[in-house]
Motif scaffolding. Structure first.
Motif, PDB file in Angstrom:
ATOM      1  N   VAL A   1      75.066  33.422  26.819  1.00  0.00           N
ATOM      2  CA  VAL A   1      75.613  32.735  27.985  1.00  0.00           C
ATOM      3  C   VAL A   1      75.444  33.649  29.182  1.00  0.00           C
ATOM      4  O   VAL A   1      75.877  34.800  29.152  1.00  0.00           O
ATOM      5  CB  VAL A   1      77.105  32.386  27.769  1.00  0.00           C
ATOM      6  N   PRO A   2      74.791  33.193  30.239  1.00  0.00           N
ATOM      7  CA  PRO A   2      74.580  34.064  31.396  1.00  0.00           C
ATOM      8  C   PRO A   2      75.905  34.535  32.000  1.00  0.00           C
ATOM      9  O   PRO A   2      76.876  33.787  32.054  1.00  0.00           O
ATOM     10  CB  PRO A   2      73.821  33.177  32.391  1.00  0.00           C
ATOM     11  N   PHE A   3      75.913  35.777  32.446  1.00  0.00           N
ATOM     12  CA  PHE A   3      77.080  36.317  33.126  1.00  0.00           C
ATOM     13  C   PHE A   3      77.249  35.630  34.475  1.00  0.00           C
ATOM     14  O   PHE A   3      76.268  35.350  35.170  1.00  0.00           O
ATOM     15  CB  PHE A   3      76.910  37.818  33.396  1.00  0.00           C
ATOM     16  N   LYS A   4      78.481  35.404  34.850  1.00  0.00           N
ATOM     17  CA  LYS A   4      78.779  34.961  36.205  1.00  0.00           C
ATOM     18  C   LYS A   4      78.757  36.202  37.095  1.00  0.00           C
ATOM     19  O   LYS A   4      78.906  37.322  36.621  1.00  0.00           O
ATOM     20  CB  LYS A   4      80.156  34.303  36.252  1.00  0.00           C
ATOM     21  N   ASP A   5      78.575  36.006  38.392  1.00  0.00           N
ATOM     22  CA  ASP A   5      78.516  37.139  39.314  1.00  0.00           C
ATOM     23  C   ASP A   5      79.757  38.018  39.226  1.00  0.00           C
ATOM     24  O   ASP A   5      79.657  39.243  39.237  1.00  0.00           O
ATOM     25  CB  ASP A   5      78.318  36.660  40.752  1.00  0.00           C
ATOM     26  N   ALA A   6      80.926  37.406  39.133  1.00  0.00           N
ATOM     27  CA  ALA A   6      82.165  38.181  39.049  1.00  0.00           C
ATOM     28  C   ALA A   6      82.212  38.994  37.759  1.00  0.00           C
ATOM     29  O   ALA A   6      82.695  40.127  37.748  1.00  0.00           O
ATOM     30  CB  ALA A   6      83.368  37.251  39.135  1.00  0.00           C
ATOM     31  N   GLU A   7      81.688  38.418  36.671  1.00  0.00           N
ATOM     32  CA  GLU A   7      81.649  39.153  35.406  1.00  0.00           C
ATOM     33  C   GLU A   7      80.702  40.337  35.485  1.00  0.00           C
ATOM     34  O   GLU A   7      81.000  41.415  34.973  1.00  0.00           O
ATOM     35  CB  GLU A   7      81.233  38.227  34.261  1.00  0.00           C
ATOM     36  N   ILE A   8      79.565  40.150  36.132  1.00  0.00           N
ATOM     37  CA  ILE A   8      78.613  41.251  36.286  1.00  0.00           C
ATOM     38  C   ILE A   8      79.252  42.381  37.071  1.00  0.00           C
ATOM     39  O   ILE A   8      79.146  43.550  36.696  1.00  0.00           O
ATOM     40  CB  ILE A   8      77.307  40.764  36.949  1.00  0.00           C
ATOM     41  N   ALA A   9      79.938  42.049  38.134  1.00  0.00           N
ATOM     42  CA  ALA A   9      80.604  43.079  38.937  1.00  0.00           C
ATOM     43  C   ALA A   9      81.667  43.798  38.119  1.00  0.00           C
ATOM     44  O   ALA A   9      81.770  45.036  38.159  1.00  0.00           O
ATOM     45  CB  ALA A   9      81.222  42.452  40.187  1.00  0.00           C
ATOM     46  N   ALA A  10      82.452  43.054  37.339  1.00  0.00           N
ATOM     47  CA  ALA A  10      83.513  43.666  36.535  1.00  0.00           C
ATOM     48  C   ALA A  10      82.942  44.555  35.439  1.00  0.00           C
ATOM     49  O   ALA A  10      83.410  45.682  35.224  1.00  0.00           O
ATOM     50  CB  ALA A  10      84.405  42.576  35.929  1.00  0.00           C
TER      51      ALA A  10
END
Length: 133
Positions: free
Chosen positions: A19-28
């Motif tokens: 499942v692709p990471f969401k932008d907020a998840e990538i930042a976290a």
């Protein structure tokens, strides 16, 4: 006497990695991995990983780093939400803040111990093929 309970652990389904990471998840995730990176911070987290609570002095002895360096690394881990601190008299006691941290350390150790086999990239393969013709 009260019964010991396990911390709330959320198990992700096996397909989580697809499942692709969401932008907020990538930042976290990026911020957390940057906070963990470094030999002193890894040693600090390992010392605290078994739900231990240790003072800065004890952690200094455990990781073999100067007091000032340990306090700076603990501040970074605390800012990232990976450790918490409580005061006990004149001592500050640190502990991990996330029950998933030991699993992360285990996975990182496993990945480092079992790197993927190296294979030449396609550009190197192409150059090698050209040299043989």
């Amino acid at each position: 006497m009260h019964a010991l309970t396990e911390p709330d652990v959320v198990l992700f389904p096996p397909c989580t990695t697809t499942v692709p990471f969401k932008d907020a998840e990538i930042a976290a995730v990026t911020g957390m991995l940057k906070a963990v990176a470094g030999p002193i911070r890894l040693r600090l987290l390992q010392a605290l990983a078994d739900d231990r609570e240790l003072s800065v002095g004890e952690l200094t002895q455990h990781v073999g780093a100067p007091y000032a360096a340990v306090t700076q690394h603990l501040a970074r881990l605390r800012a990232a939400g990976l450790v918490t601190v409580r005061r006990s008299g004149h001592r500050l006691l640190y502990r991990t803040a996330n029950p998933h941290l030991p699993a992360l350390l285990t996975a990182a150790r496993h990945l480092a111990a079992h790197p993927a086999p190296t294979r030449p990239d396609s550009l190197s393969e192409h150059k090698a093929e050209q040299q043989h013709t």
